[in-house]
Design a protein around this motif. Structure first.
Motif, PDB file in Angstrom:
ATOM      1  N   LEU A 209       0.848  -1.194   0.000  1.00 46.11           N
ATOM      2  CA  LEU A 209       0.000   0.000   0.000  1.00 46.11           C
ATOM      3  C   LEU A 209       0.885   1.247   0.000  1.00 46.11           C
ATOM      4  CD1 LEU A 209      -2.683   1.472   0.120  1.00 46.11           C
ATOM      5  CD2 LEU A 209      -2.733   1.138   2.581  1.00 46.11           C
ATOM      6  N   GLY A 210       1.973   1.186   0.758  1.00 42.55           N
ATOM      7  CA  GLY A 210       2.928   2.292   0.758  1.00 42.55           C
ATOM      8  C   GLY A 210       3.500   2.524  -0.632  1.00 42.55           C
ATOM      9  N   TYR A 211       3.949   1.434  -1.268  1.00 44.49           N
ATOM     10  CA  TYR A 211       4.450   1.546  -2.649  1.00 44.49           C
ATOM     11  C   TYR A 211       3.394   2.180  -3.533  1.00 44.49           C
ATOM     12  CZ  TYR A 211       8.355  -1.756  -1.885  1.00 44.49           C
ATOM     13  OH  TYR A 211       9.492  -2.363  -1.458  1.00 44.49           O
ATOM     14  N   ALA A 212       2.161   1.625  -3.403  1.00 44.38           N
ATOM     15  CA  ALA A 212       1.089   2.038  -4.306  1.00 44.38           C
ATOM     16  C   ALA A 212       0.755   3.508  -4.124  1.00 44.38           C
ATOM     17  CB  ALA A 212      -0.147   1.170  -4.072  1.00 44.38           C
ATOM     18  N   GLY A 249       6.008   4.206   5.782  1.00 45.05           N
ATOM     19  CA  GLY A 249       6.855   4.137   6.977  1.00 45.05           C
ATOM     20  C   GLY A 249       6.457   2.983   7.880  1.00 45.05           C
ATOM     21  N   THR A 250       5.141   2.791   8.036  1.00 41.78           N
ATOM     22  CA  THR A 250       4.666   1.657   8.838  1.00 41.78           C
ATOM     23  C   THR A 250       5.154   0.348   8.241  1.00 41.78           C
ATOM     24  OG1 THR A 250       2.682   2.935   9.299  1.00 41.78           O
ATOM     25  CG2 THR A 250       2.612   0.613   9.863  1.00 41.78           C
ATOM     26  N   GLY A 251       5.071   0.245   6.915  1.00 49.88           N
ATOM     27  CA  GLY A 251       5.538  -0.967   6.237  1.00 49.88           C
ATOM     28  C   GLY A 251       7.009  -1.233   6.521  1.00 49.88           C
ATOM     29  N   ILE A 252       7.822  -0.185   6.462  1.00 49.73           N
ATOM     30  CA  ILE A 252       9.256  -0.349   6.675  1.00 49.73           C
ATOM     31  C   ILE A 252       9.537  -0.783   8.119  1.00 49.73           C
ATOM     32  CG2 ILE A 252      11.457   0.868   6.792  1.00 49.73           C
ATOM     33  CD1 ILE A 252      10.496   2.569   4.441  1.00 49.73           C
ATOM     34  N   VAL A 280      14.875   4.000   0.587  1.00 52.13           N
ATOM     35  CA  VAL A 280      15.262   5.090  -0.318  1.00 52.13           C
ATOM     36  C   VAL A 280      14.044   5.849  -0.861  1.00 52.13           C
ATOM     37  CG1 VAL A 280      16.363   5.615  -2.532  1.00 52.13           C
ATOM     38  CG2 VAL A 280      17.526   4.150  -0.885  1.00 52.13           C
ATOM     39  N   PRO A 281      13.059   5.167  -1.462  1.00 51.48           N
ATOM     40  CA  PRO A 281      11.905   5.940  -1.934  1.00 51.48           C
ATOM     41  C   PRO A 281      11.103   6.577  -0.801  1.00 51.48           C
ATOM     42  CG  PRO A 281      11.591   3.598  -2.380  1.00 51.48           C
ATOM     43  CD  PRO A 281      12.979   3.772  -1.886  1.00 51.48           C
ATOM     44  N   TRP A 282      11.129   5.965   0.380  1.00 50.42           N
ATOM     45  CA  TRP A 282      10.427   6.589   1.511  1.00 50.42           C
ATOM     46  C   TRP A 282      11.065   7.930   1.858  1.00 50.42           C
ATOM     47  CZ3 TRP A 282      11.624   7.764   6.750  1.00 50.42           C
ATOM     48  CH2 TRP A 282      10.511   8.144   7.513  1.00 50.42           C
ATOM     49  N   ALA A 783       7.911   5.062  16.614  1.00 52.85           N
ATOM     50  CA  ALA A 783       7.321   4.772  15.304  1.00 52.85           C
ATOM     51  C   ALA A 783       5.813   4.966  15.344  1.00 52.85           C
ATOM     52  CB  ALA A 783       7.665   3.344  14.887  1.00 52.85           C
ATOM     53  N   ILE A 784       5.192   4.478  16.427  1.00 52.27           N
ATOM     54  CA  ILE A 784       3.730   4.600  16.530  1.00 52.27           C
ATOM     55  C   ILE A 784       3.323   6.063  16.608  1.00 52.27           C
ATOM     56  CG2 ILE A 784       1.749   4.105  18.026  1.00 52.27           C
ATOM     57  CD1 ILE A 784       3.268   1.441  18.753  1.00 52.27           C
TER      58      ILE A 784
END
Lengths: 801, 134
Positions: A209-212, A249-252, A280-282, A783-784
């Motif tokens: 979802l992050g990528y998308a 960020g959550t995904g990472i 990197v893309p984040w 993170a949260i």
């Protein structure tokens, strides 16, 4: 010769293939329609585009549904199903099995684009035509990845519906396929054991979802350049960009949590190429989102915002190429193998790269330039600087990670840094320090002009607070490395600065606090990273006292330690016992008990069960276990153990020692402590069929194992007919212990106690590694908070509009 | 000069620094001949395990020392001292990448990467006959 195979479900493949073609054609139609609609400003083309995209959405969802149905029902006649499941795989791993392969992960990506595309159709208003042109074109490319058609010699995509197992080039000649009934006895290959883990159920969909989500700001940026509406896209694009930052960020961080909980590299971040490929893309997305905000509020940094936002999407494509093309090969522990689609991916990447570069060059002269320069003490200037630091940081990571690609392109023979963690840390730590400091003070600057004195007055409080914190924490953790101290200062400065901002400037107006909350979170996250990684302590170092450095200093064993079953060794503040293994199905669990010692008493604290998952075909996979406390984690990993149950069948006991002991004396065996309680006349309840002439003397021994469980052993000494001695042995099988005595010194009252130990009992062992990570909870807490802060500001921004 | 230009110059300088830094930190792939003629310099060596010779692992003595023999891609064989516990499934490895340096007659490896292709692929339908029918 035609064989009529029994039990195959070929209809579903036919239906599925139809929907794959439909999804591709519909995406193509949508692209053309939206393109025409934006070019001609035509409503009917737009309606056709929306309809096509809806058809595409339905087709994509149907494909996914059919594939799940095939997986769940084990249609092993399909190569894709056979590759990713087996009949023994628990149903809870169905999702992991779905996205294990490339086809599944491309579909997951497609799925999120479908969701995003449909939301955009509702919300993008006058941007809809042009933005949806870009989204639809990406969908067309993604759909072609599962098309599976041959164009002359080039295979376009890999289609899970059309590739039958018996037609697969690798297996086509297998004799088993001569049997029309082959399906009856066939089982699937099964899921990679690494992925049979609950993290693998939630981590991939969030990461994808992050990528998308990077597609949204990208599409807006492309549309803006195309439609010459250079500034109108910031407002609708901004919430999407920040939502992307939060989810990505959550995904990472979830990937880090998975690595920490389930992988064996002892930490949550190893600068592995696959991790870098998503970081990197984040980073560029974070930079891009901030630049969009500057522009929205002030009107500068236009070009930079375009570049970073476009770059984020391109880097996501590049990451996909990097991790899926096999180019990383031997540099990564979890690079994927090539499905022959890397050429295709590269073409898409280059297509969008040249499209973007072309558009920027074409429109460059036309871009509005800001007339006056940013003031040095203005928020926009320092936000711009912060975004640039992020860009450079991501460039450095991307460059080193790309070494295998550079080798391919330029024919060089560079190997990645021998110590990647050290390499990346030494570069990224200064970047992190600079970013955190900028994050700490920029919030106090207003847009446009500020008077330096006023600004200085505001930050002096947080500055002093973080200096004090740095000194206190630094001393408490005995931190001496100057870089770490700088990082400690920078992260506490971000936290105190933003806290102060919320309380003093915002006066608790929560609505505007989203950014500050996420910055506080990020500061805490970096603080947790710093402390847990710099002060972690490997407690499983060799304490046996045996000198193992005969081979030179570098062979001192200082990470792994041998633990015999029943042995107790000091590790850090704990004492650790290996209490044997349990085999359950395909799991071998090792019981590692942590004890504390108070006086002479061992008190059990907790038991950890690192395990090995047995998998003949794909290799055995060890998984660590971690005890979480508020202040620290105790991580335990089995680095080596003999897995075959060839537990030595060597029978019998061997003598350990014979010792003279009196009442109250203590004697040590290998895995127990014995205390002589009492010596008394009689047999202690044993029926030894003695006559009056016989004398029986029994010793009562209290035995403690390292569980500090109490046992009793009562060996008896019998003098038969006043002439010969008959020692009666007392045995405790679970301890592998036998004791007896054949002499009593009547003067001192001491007996000579003979201790024997079972040979078999001493055979099982593990090699383990134990690490204490202090304050790692700060990392998760940070993170949260970061994610909550961003989501909150996205929410308030959407509500505002 | 505008502030924007100063920032740009710093940007380019750091970027060049990052490239140079990455290249200077990068290691080199080598065969045993090269590694042994450059003693105590770190290399990546790619090769395969010599399965004819025994592997030695005595955790009782030292849990962080594992010894074996590896053939590099030219077929040159050397004894390896790996400063780690014996990797799980070591014998199944098809390809090994060692990171370490030559010291006299042995190659002292600090890090090991193993490629077991079976982890992601491999396996034929003939091996996946379900237990039900056996």
């Amino acid at each position: 010769m035609e064989i009529n195979y029994v039990g195959e479900h070929l209809w579903i493949g036919g239906v599925g293939n139809l929907f794959i073609i439909l999804s591709f054609v519909a995406a193509l139609f949508a692209t053309i329609s939206f393109f025409q609609a934006s070019r001609l400003k035509d409503e009917s083309w737009e309606k056709l585009g929306i309809l096509s995209f809806r058809v595409h959405s339905v087709a994509a969802l149907t494909i996914i549904g059919l594939l799940f149905f095939m997986l769940a029902n084990h249609y092993f006649e399909y190569h894709w199903v056979w590759s990713h499941t087996s009949s023994t795989m628990p149903i809870k791993y169905l999702l992991s099995a779905f996205w294990e392969g490339q086809e599944g992960s491309f579909l997951l990506w497609t799925f999120w684009h479908v969701v995003i595309g449909n939301v955009l159709i509702f919300t993008a208003k006058n941007w809809r035509k042009s933005v949806m042109t870009v989204v639809s074109s990406v969908q067309m490319f993604l759909a072609s990845m599962i098309l599976g058609v041959f164009i002359i010699d080039f295979k376009l995509g890999s289609n899970p519906f059309t590739q039958l197992l018996r037609d697969h080039p690798d297996f086509i000649n297998l004799p088993m396929f001569a049997n029309p009934n082959y399906l009856e006895s066939l089982d699937g290959r099964g899921l990679n054991p690494l992925l049979q883990n609950y993290w693998m159920t939630i981590h991939p969909p969030i990461t994808f979802l992050g990528y998308a989500l990077t597609i949204v700001p990208f599409s807006y940026a492309i549309a803006a350049l195309w439609q010459k509406n250079y500034t109108g896209w910031f407002k609708p694009g901004l919430p999407w960009a920040y939502f992307g930052v939060a989810v990505f960020g959550t995904g990472i961080i979830m990937g880090g949590a998975w690595a920490y909980e389930a992988l064996s590299f002892g930490g949550f971040w190893a600068w592995d190429p696959v991790e870098n490929a998503s970081l990197v893309p984040w980073l560029t997305l974070v930079g891009g989102a901030h630049l969009m905000m500057i522009f929205k509020n002030k009107g500068s940094s236009l070009l930079a915002a375009f570049v970073l936002v476009i770059l984020s999407f391109l880097l996501v494509l590049y990451s996909t190429f990097l991790t899926r093309s096999g180019v990383l090969g031997e540099t990564s522990v979890h690079a994927f193998t090539d499905l022959g689609m890397s050429g295709q991916l590269l073409i898409y990447l280059l297509f969008y790269l040249f499209l973007a570069i072309g558009l920027i060059i074409w429109r460059y002269k036309d871009l509005p330039k800001s007339k006056n320069e940013d003031d040095l003490w203005s928020r926009e200037f320092w936000m711009f600087v912060g975004a640039l630091i992020l860009m450079i940081a991501s460039f450095q990571i991307a460059f080193t990670t790309s070494i295998p690609v550079i080798n391919k392109v330029f024919g060089t023979n560079m190997a990645p840094p021998a110590d990647p963690v050290d390499h990346y840390n030494s570069w990224q730590l200064p970047f992190a320090v600079l970013t955190l400091i900028v994050m700490g003070f920029t919030i106090f600057l207003k847009y446009k002009k500020n008077t330096f004195l006023k600004f200085f007055k505001r930050i002096v409080g947080p500055l002093i607070a973080s200096l004090i914190l740095t000194i206190v924490i630094g001393i408490a953790l005995k931190m001496t490395n100057p870089y770490y101290l700088m990082m400690l200062f920078a992260s506490t400065f971000t936290v105190s600065g933003n806290l102060n901002y919320i309380s003093s400037i915002l006066n608790g107006r929560v609505k505007k606090a989203g950014a500050s909350i996420s910055h506080i979170g990020f500061g805490i996250l970096m603080l947790g990273t710093l402390i847990s990684m710099s002060s972690n302590q490997i407690i499983s170092s060799n304490t046996s006292g045996v000198d193992v450095s005969q081979l030179g200093d570098e062979f001192k064993n200082n990470e792994n330690i041998l633990l015999l079953e029943g042995d107790t060794l000091p590790m850090g503040k704990y004492f650790v016992t290996y209490k044997g293994r349990e085999k359950e199905d395909i799991y071998i669990r090792f019981n590692i008990e942590y004890l504390s010692k108070i006086g002479n008493e061992y008190k059990p604290e907790f038991v950890l069960q690192p395990f090995v998952q047995l998998n003949d075909r794909m290799g055995n996979v060890p998984e660590p276990d971690t005890k979480h406390f508020l202040k620290e984690d105790v991580y335990t990993h089995i680095t080596y153990a003999t897995l075959e149950t060839t537990k030595s069948k060597e029978d019998g006991y061997k003598e350990l020692k014979t010792e003279q002991i009196g009442i109250g004396d203590t004697v040590y065996a290998s895995n127990a402590i014995l205390v002589l309680d009492n010596i008394f006349r009689g047999t202690g309840g044993k029926d030894l069929q003695l006559t009056d002439k016989d004398i029986a003397i029994t010793a009562r021994l209290r035995v403690f194992d390292f569980n500090t469980k109490e046992h009793f052993l009562q060996p008896t000494f019998v003098l038969k007919d006043s002439s010969f001695v008959l020692p009666i042995v007392a045995e405790k099988e679970e301890l592998g212990l036998k004791v007896s005595f054949d002499k009593i010194d009547t003067e001192t009252g001491k007996i000579s106690l003979k201790i024997e130990e079972s040979k078999a009992a001493k055979k099982d062992f593990v090699i383990m590694k134990a690490v204490v990570f202090p304050y790692i909870n700060l990392l998760w807490l940070g993170a949260i908070l970061t994610v909550i802060g961003i989501l909150f500001s996205v929410y308030t921004r959407i509500k505002q509009d | 000069m505008k502030k924007g230009h100063i920032v740009l110059i710093i940007l380019i300088a750091v970027a060049i620094g990052a490239i140079v830094g990455s290249i200077s930190d990068s290691s080199t792939y080598a065969d045993f001949d090269e590694a042994f003629s450059n003693q105590e310099r770190e290399f990546h060596v790619v090769g395969t395990l010599n399965k004819e010779k025994p592997t030695i692992y005595n955790p009782q003595e030292n849990a962080d020392l594992f010894r074996f023999h590896m053939l590099d891609n030219n077929g040159v064989e050397k004894e390896i001292f790996l400063q780690k516990a014996k990797p799980q499934d070591f014998e199944r490895s098809e390809q090994i990448v060692l990171i370490g340096q030559a010291k006299n007659d042995v190659f002292v490896a600090r890090e090991i990467l193993m490629k077991c292709p079976s982890k992601y692929e491999d396996g034929s339908p003939e091996e996946t006959i379900s237990n039900a029918t056996l």
